[in-house]
Design a protein around this motif. Structure first.
Motif, PDB file in Angstrom:
ATOM      1  N   PRO A 180      10.343   2.726  -5.821  1.00  0.00           N
ATOM      2  CA  PRO A 180      10.164   3.423  -7.102  1.00  0.00           C
ATOM      3  C   PRO A 180       8.739   3.461  -7.619  1.00  0.00           C
ATOM      4  O   PRO A 180       8.405   4.346  -8.408  1.00  0.00           O
ATOM      5  CB  PRO A 180      11.073   2.653  -8.058  1.00  0.00           C
ATOM      6  CG  PRO A 180      11.343   1.359  -7.402  1.00  0.00           C
ATOM      7  CD  PRO A 180      11.229   1.588  -5.921  1.00  0.00           C
ATOM      8  N   LEU A 181       7.901   2.557  -7.199  1.00  0.00           N
ATOM      9  CA  LEU A 181       6.522   2.555  -7.696  1.00  0.00           C
ATOM     10  C   LEU A 181       5.587   3.428  -6.872  1.00  0.00           C
ATOM     11  O   LEU A 181       4.400   3.496  -7.167  1.00  0.00           O
ATOM     12  CB  LEU A 181       5.981   1.117  -7.741  1.00  0.00           C
ATOM     13  CG  LEU A 181       6.627   0.224  -8.784  1.00  0.00           C
ATOM     14  CD1 LEU A 181       6.086  -1.190  -8.688  1.00  0.00           C
ATOM     15  CD2 LEU A 181       6.403   0.774 -10.184  1.00  0.00           C
ATOM     16  N   LEU A 182       6.121   4.081  -5.842  1.00  0.00           N
ATOM     17  CA  LEU A 182       5.263   4.898  -4.974  1.00  0.00           C
ATOM     18  C   LEU A 182       5.464   6.389  -5.185  1.00  0.00           C
ATOM     19  O   LEU A 182       5.291   7.180  -4.263  1.00  0.00           O
ATOM     20  CB  LEU A 182       5.499   4.537  -3.503  1.00  0.00           C
ATOM     21  CG  LEU A 182       5.126   3.122  -3.100  1.00  0.00           C
ATOM     22  CD1 LEU A 182       5.366   2.913  -1.606  1.00  0.00           C
ATOM     23  CD2 LEU A 182       3.692   2.796  -3.462  1.00  0.00           C
ATOM     24  N   THR A 183       5.777   6.780  -6.409  1.00  0.00           N
ATOM     25  CA  THR A 183       5.927   8.208  -6.675  1.00  0.00           C
ATOM     26  C   THR A 183       4.554   8.875  -6.661  1.00  0.00           C
ATOM     27  O   THR A 183       3.530   8.244  -6.869  1.00  0.00           O
ATOM     28  CB  THR A 183       6.607   8.439  -8.043  1.00  0.00           C
ATOM     29  OG1 THR A 183       5.847   7.785  -9.042  1.00  0.00           O
ATOM     30  CG2 THR A 183       8.038   7.917  -8.040  1.00  0.00           C
ATOM     31  N   GLY A 184       4.552  10.149  -6.392  1.00  0.00           N
ATOM     32  CA  GLY A 184       3.290  10.884  -6.260  1.00  0.00           C
ATOM     33  C   GLY A 184       2.775  10.745  -4.850  1.00  0.00           C
ATOM     34  O   GLY A 184       3.492  10.984  -3.894  1.00  0.00           O
ATOM     35  N   ASP A 185       1.539  10.340  -4.705  1.00  0.00           N
ATOM     36  CA  ASP A 185       0.933  10.115  -3.394  1.00  0.00           C
ATOM     37  C   ASP A 185       1.193   8.659  -3.003  1.00  0.00           C
ATOM     38  O   ASP A 185       0.493   7.752  -3.474  1.00  0.00           O
ATOM     39  CB  ASP A 185      -0.572  10.384  -3.463  1.00  0.00           C
ATOM     40  CG  ASP A 185      -1.291  10.181  -2.142  1.00  0.00           C
ATOM     41  OD1 ASP A 185      -0.697   9.582  -1.210  1.00  0.00           O
ATOM     42  OD2 ASP A 185      -2.451  10.595  -2.034  1.00  0.00           O
ATOM     43  N   PRO A 186       2.199   8.402  -2.149  1.00  0.00           N
ATOM     44  CA  PRO A 186       2.573   7.020  -1.837  1.00  0.00           C
ATOM     45  C   PRO A 186       1.436   6.191  -1.252  1.00  0.00           C
ATOM     46  O   PRO A 186       1.290   5.019  -1.587  1.00  0.00           O
ATOM     47  CB  PRO A 186       3.708   7.160  -0.819  1.00  0.00           C
ATOM     48  CG  PRO A 186       4.214   8.539  -0.979  1.00  0.00           C
ATOM     49  CD  PRO A 186       3.058   9.358  -1.478  1.00  0.00           C
ATOM     50  N   ARG A 187       0.636   6.799  -0.410  1.00  0.00           N
ATOM     51  CA  ARG A 187      -0.484   6.070   0.210  1.00  0.00           C
ATOM     52  C   ARG A 187      -1.491   5.611  -0.853  1.00  0.00           C
ATOM     53  O   ARG A 187      -1.892   4.451  -0.894  1.00  0.00           O
ATOM     54  CB  ARG A 187      -1.144   6.974   1.249  1.00  0.00           C
ATOM     55  CG  ARG A 187      -2.324   6.379   1.936  1.00  0.00           C
ATOM     56  CD  ARG A 187      -3.019   7.470   2.773  1.00  0.00           C
ATOM     57  NE  ARG A 187      -3.962   6.869   3.645  1.00  0.00           N
ATOM     58  CZ  ARG A 187      -3.854   6.815   4.959  1.00  0.00           C
ATOM     59  NH1 ARG A 187      -2.828   7.358   5.568  1.00  0.00           N
ATOM     60  NH2 ARG A 187      -4.773   6.230   5.682  1.00  0.00           N
ATOM     61  N   GLU A 188      -1.876   6.535  -1.716  1.00  0.00           N
ATOM     62  CA  GLU A 188      -2.835   6.214  -2.773  1.00  0.00           C
ATOM     63  C   GLU A 188      -2.244   5.203  -3.744  1.00  0.00           C
ATOM     64  O   GLU A 188      -2.914   4.255  -4.157  1.00  0.00           O
ATOM     65  CB  GLU A 188      -3.228   7.491  -3.512  1.00  0.00           C
ATOM     66  CG  GLU A 188      -4.235   7.266  -4.614  1.00  0.00           C
ATOM     67  CD  GLU A 188      -4.606   8.578  -5.296  1.00  0.00           C
ATOM     68  OE1 GLU A 188      -4.690   8.569  -6.540  1.00  0.00           O
ATOM     69  OE2 GLU A 188      -4.800   9.589  -4.598  1.00  0.00           O
ATOM     70  N   ARG A 189      -0.985   5.389  -4.105  1.00  0.00           N
ATOM     71  CA  ARG A 189      -0.330   4.487  -5.054  1.00  0.00           C
ATOM     72  C   ARG A 189      -0.191   3.085  -4.460  1.00  0.00           C
ATOM     73  O   ARG A 189      -0.411   2.097  -5.151  1.00  0.00           O
ATOM     74  CB  ARG A 189       1.038   5.058  -5.450  1.00  0.00           C
ATOM     75  CG  ARG A 189       1.715   4.277  -6.522  1.00  0.00           C
ATOM     76  CD  ARG A 189       1.001   4.435  -7.871  1.00  0.00           C
ATOM     77  NE  ARG A 189       1.728   3.644  -8.835  1.00  0.00           N
ATOM     78  CZ  ARG A 189       1.184   2.757  -9.652  1.00  0.00           C
ATOM     79  NH1 ARG A 189      -0.104   2.591  -9.685  1.00  0.00           N
ATOM     80  NH2 ARG A 189       1.917   2.055 -10.463  1.00  0.00           N
ATOM     81  N   TRP A 190       0.171   2.987  -3.170  1.00  0.00           N
ATOM     82  CA  TRP A 190       0.282   1.670  -2.520  1.00  0.00           C
ATOM     83  C   TRP A 190      -1.063   0.959  -2.574  1.00  0.00           C
ATOM     84  O   TRP A 190      -1.134  -0.227  -2.904  1.00  0.00           O
ATOM     85  CB  TRP A 190       0.747   1.819  -1.066  1.00  0.00           C
ATOM     86  CG  TRP A 190       1.055   0.506  -0.423  1.00  0.00           C
ATOM     87  CD1 TRP A 190       2.284  -0.085  -0.329  1.00  0.00           C
ATOM     88  CD2 TRP A 190       0.133  -0.391   0.208  1.00  0.00           C
ATOM     89  NE1 TRP A 190       2.165  -1.299   0.307  1.00  0.00           N
ATOM     90  CE2 TRP A 190       0.862  -1.507   0.651  1.00  0.00           C
ATOM     91  CE3 TRP A 190      -1.241  -0.363   0.432  1.00  0.00           C
ATOM     92  CZ2 TRP A 190       0.266  -2.581   1.312  1.00  0.00           C
ATOM     93  CZ3 TRP A 190      -1.840  -1.432   1.091  1.00  0.00           C
ATOM     94  CH2 TRP A 190      -1.094  -2.523   1.521  1.00  0.00           C
ATOM     95  N   GLN A 191      -2.130   1.690  -2.267  1.00  0.00           N
ATOM     96  CA  GLN A 191      -3.470   1.113  -2.284  1.00  0.00           C
ATOM     97  C   GLN A 191      -3.829   0.620  -3.687  1.00  0.00           C
ATOM     98  O   GLN A 191      -4.368  -0.479  -3.847  1.00  0.00           O
ATOM     99  CB  GLN A 191      -4.501   2.145  -1.809  1.00  0.00           C
ATOM    100  CG  GLN A 191      -5.919   1.612  -1.718  1.00  0.00           C
ATOM    101  CD  GLN A 191      -6.112   0.651  -0.566  1.00  0.00           C
ATOM    102  OE1 GLN A 191      -5.538   0.824   0.497  1.00  0.00           O
ATOM    103  NE2 GLN A 191      -6.915  -0.369  -0.775  1.00  0.00           N
ATOM    104  N   GLU A 192      -3.532   1.419  -4.699  1.00  0.00           N
ATOM    105  CA  GLU A 192      -3.812   1.027  -6.082  1.00  0.00           C
ATOM    106  C   GLU A 192      -3.076  -0.251  -6.457  1.00  0.00           C
ATOM    107  O   GLU A 192      -3.660  -1.167  -7.046  1.00  0.00           O
ATOM    108  CB  GLU A 192      -3.394   2.141  -7.057  1.00  0.00           C
ATOM    109  CG  GLU A 192      -4.255   3.363  -7.017  1.00  0.00           C
ATOM    110  CD  GLU A 192      -3.652   4.512  -7.824  1.00  0.00           C
ATOM    111  OE1 GLU A 192      -2.564   4.339  -8.439  1.00  0.00           O
ATOM    112  OE2 GLU A 192      -4.254   5.597  -7.833  1.00  0.00           O
ATOM    113  N   LEU A 193      -1.785  -0.302  -6.125  1.00  0.00           N
ATOM    114  CA  LEU A 193      -0.987  -1.487  -6.452  1.00  0.00           C
ATOM    115  C   LEU A 193      -1.490  -2.716  -5.709  1.00  0.00           C
ATOM    116  O   LEU A 193      -1.611  -3.798  -6.289  1.00  0.00           O
ATOM    117  CB  LEU A 193       0.491  -1.242  -6.124  1.00  0.00           C
ATOM    118  CG  LEU A 193       1.226  -0.254  -7.021  1.00  0.00           C
ATOM    119  CD1 LEU A 193       2.595   0.073  -6.436  1.00  0.00           C
ATOM    120  CD2 LEU A 193       1.343  -0.791  -8.433  1.00  0.00           C
TER     121      LEU A 193
END
Length: 171
Positions: free
Chosen positions: A120-133
């Motif tokens: 659920p926290l990887l909405t949008g661009d999952p790669r970019e969001r994973w990196q941010e988290l």
């Protein structure tokens, strides 16, 4: 006092559950994953809890599941990737000497899971969001962990062996 033999922390998809189960088998003890505890208690997936109740509700459930596990579980424990966000959880982890941060870069996360799982926290661009988290949580993992074990380019068995070696060298 009961305490887990090993507590695994790290970003989503790093393999905490897989490595934790292998460690439990090697150490001949029980394995517990706090996300699984929450799913069993709620009767629905983590993603569904996020969608239906929101992240704040999930984090409250997670905080309780982690506190209970740290107090009563004497095997290997895997925490959800965001469990370290809670200051109370970090204080509880400070009392444990076998907290292991499993680290992994975004390229490895993409290779392993493609970042397409129901996260659920990887909405949008999952790669970019994973990196941010991962970057935002890295200082929190560092705060609670006694050792760091890189999972990149290793099989789960190799990571489990590296965890045991790292903990042994800390004794």
């Amino acid at each position: 006092m009961t305490a887990p033999l090993v507590v695994l922390v790290g970003p989503m998809g790093v393999g905490k559950s897989t490595v934790g189960a292998l460690l439990a088998k090697r150490l001949r003890c029980a394995f517990r994953d706090t996300d699984d505890v929450i799913v069993a208690a709620e009767g629905r997936s983590v993603a569904d809890i996020f969608v239906d109740e929101g992240e704040e509700h999930f984090r409250a459930l997670e905080k309780d599941a982690v506190a209970t596990a740290l107090a009563e579980h004497d095997g290997v424990l895997a925490l959800g990737g965001g469990a370290v966000l809670d200051a109370g959880t970090r204080r509880l982890l400070a009392a444990h000497t076998a907290v292991v941060h499993l680290s992994m870069g975004v390229e490895e996360a993409v290779r392993r899971a493609g970042l397409t799982m129901a996260r659920p926290l990887l909405t949008g661009d999952p790669r970019e969001r994973w990196q941010e988290l991962a970057e935002a949580r890295a200082p929190l993992y560092a705060e609670v962990a006694r050792v760091v074990v890189a999972a990149d380019g290793r099989t789960p068995e190799e990571v489990a062996e590296a965890v045991l070696d790292a903990l042994e060298s800390k004794r």
